[in-house]
Structures are given as C-alpha cells and as structure tokens.
Design an enzyme around this catalytic site. Structure first.
Site, short mmCIF file in Angstrom:
data_model
loop_
_atom_site.label_atom_id
_atom_site.label_comp_id
_atom_site.label_asym_id
_atom_site.label_seq_id
_atom_site.Cartn_x
_atom_site.Cartn_y
_atom_site.Cartn_z
N HIS A 98 0.84 -1.21 0.00
CA HIS A 98 0.00 0.00 0.00
C HIS A 98 0.87 1.25 0.00
CE1 HIS A 98 -3.27 2.77 1.14
NE2 HIS A 98 -2.36 3.31 1.94
N GLU A 99 1.91 1.25 0.83
CA GLU A 99 2.79 2.42 0.88
C GLU A 99 3.56 2.60 -0.42
OE1 GLU A 99 2.32 4.49 3.11
OE2 GLU A 99 1.12 3.19 4.40
N HIS A 102 1.66 4.55 -2.94
CA HIS A 102 1.82 6.00 -2.89
C HIS A 102 3.06 6.45 -3.66
CE1 HIS A 102 -1.50 6.73 -0.25
NE2 HIS A 102 -0.99 6.04 0.75
N HIS A 106 3.19 8.99 -6.86
CA HIS A 106 4.13 10.11 -6.97
C HIS A 106 4.86 10.07 -8.32
CE1 HIS A 106 7.37 12.66 -4.68
NE2 HIS A 106 6.83 13.30 -5.69
#
Length: 229
Positions: A98-99, A102, A106
């Site tokens: 999940h991280e 991100h 980006h």
C-alpha cells in the site's frame, strides 16, 4: 458553546472512528499471524514492487512503532514499521505494498496526490488557525466575521481530508493489483489482503465524516446568526 442537534451525528461519527481504530488494529494483528505463501517479508515485497515499477532509487526503511508506515514524498522514501518490515505475513505484505502504491502515485503524478501535496502548506496553516478563530467567533459574537473566517479555514482542512480518500483507495487498489500480478500472494489470500486494506481505509472515511459534520454544524450556526440579524 451549546449542544447543537448536529452533535448527535458527530458523536455517532466519533463512535465509528473509535470502532474503525480498534478494527484496523484487530485486523492487522489477526492477519499478522497468517504467513503469506510467497514467504516474503514486507520489506522484500516493497522492494520488489518498487523495482517492478522502475523505482530503484526509492529506499525502504524500517521505523519504530506499530502502524507507523508511510511514504515520505519529500525524500521519496517508503518507511515501514518494524512489524511490517521484518514479518512475512498477509498484513505485512499488504501494508508494505500500500505504501509503495503512494510511491507509484508520486511517480506517475496521480492528480489527487498532486493536489494533496499542493494543498498541504495552506491546509497546515489553516488547520492551526481555524479552531482559534471558531472559538473566538463563539465567544465574541459581536464580531461575526471571526466565525465566518474560521469556517473558511476549517473548510480548507476538510477539503484536504476529502482529497485524501481517493489517494488512499487508489494506493490500495494499486497494491492489490501488483500483489496478484507479481505473485506476492495467491488468489486465496486476496480475501485477507482486502480485509487489511479496507480496515485501514475505514479510519480515513470516519475521520472525514467527523470533519464534514462539524463543518455543517458551524455553517448552520453561522447561517442561523445571520438570519437572526
């Protein structure tokens, strides 16, 4: 200050928020005890997912605490809590990916993430000033603009939370797709992954709901005062 009819809904929303916090911890702990078939740790899954998307220069670091996982856009670093970094479980791999979701957002300039980053400096200031102005507006009713300006700043903070929702859901969606396509999890393990990610997302939904209800309450009070005048 007085008890407003909207406070009933706000109390219910606070209850939902508390339940969501307990649920995310309970769900994380439950699936932390279920090994992932690939035997990868959260750190290994994050590294492989980053490399698969050409993000070789994005490091993965361990940080103290539990559920302290986050992606730092300023240093372009994925930081994982120690249980996620070192464990080989459905929870660990789910949170780690999940991280990384991100980090991919980006990289591809996901519009909602871009908007969130641009809003942050303004919202950071607004969220600090809004409570002061709103409180002053309640105490100094002879200066009506205090409450109005406070509501405007508070609305900026609420909009930031609303923009955060699609950012979080999109990161989870990316994580699930990548985990399956790269073989981090089996088809049977998708259910556990969904439960972990959905529980985490619910905390953001509950927080946004509280803020929206509070904003509506302040708007109703402000409009009521204007009508009385």
């Amino acid at each position: 200050m007085f008890f407003h009819p909207m406070d009933f809904l706000i109390i219910i929303a606070f209850g939902l928020s508390m339940w969501a916090s307990f649920r995310v911890r309970g769900t994380f702990n439950k699936w932390s005890n279920v090994p992932v078939y690939s035997r990868m740790t959260g750190a290994e899954a994050a590294r492989r997912m980053l490399d698969a998307n050409g993000l070789y220069d994005v490091p993965v670091e361990a940080v103290p605490g539990t559920l302290t996982d986050h992606y730092d856009p300023t240093t372009r670093t994925v930081r994982l809590s120690e249980p996620v970094y070192f464990q080989s479980s459905i929870s660990a791999v789910s949170v780690a990916c999940h991280e990384v979701g991100h980090a991919i957002q980006h990289q591809v300039h996901y519009p909602m993430l871009v908007a969130r980053h641009k809003m942050f400096p303004v919202v950071n200031f607004a969220s600090g000033v809004a409570p002061i102005l709103i409180l002053a507006g309640f105490f100094f009713q002879q200066i009506p603009w205090l409450l109005g300006v406070g509501i405007i700043f508070f609305a900026a903070a609420v909009s930031f939370q609303l923009v955060t929702l699609p950012v979080e859901f999109n990161a989870s969606s990316r994580a699930r797709d990548e985990m399956v396509s790269h073989g981090f999890i089996s088809n049977e393990e998708e259910r556990g992954v969904a439960k972990v990610l959905n529980a985490a997302a619910l905390t953001y939904v509950a927080a946004a709901l509280i803020s929206v209800l509070e904003l509506l309450k302040y708007l109703m009070i402000f409009n009521g005062r204007n009508n009385d005048d």
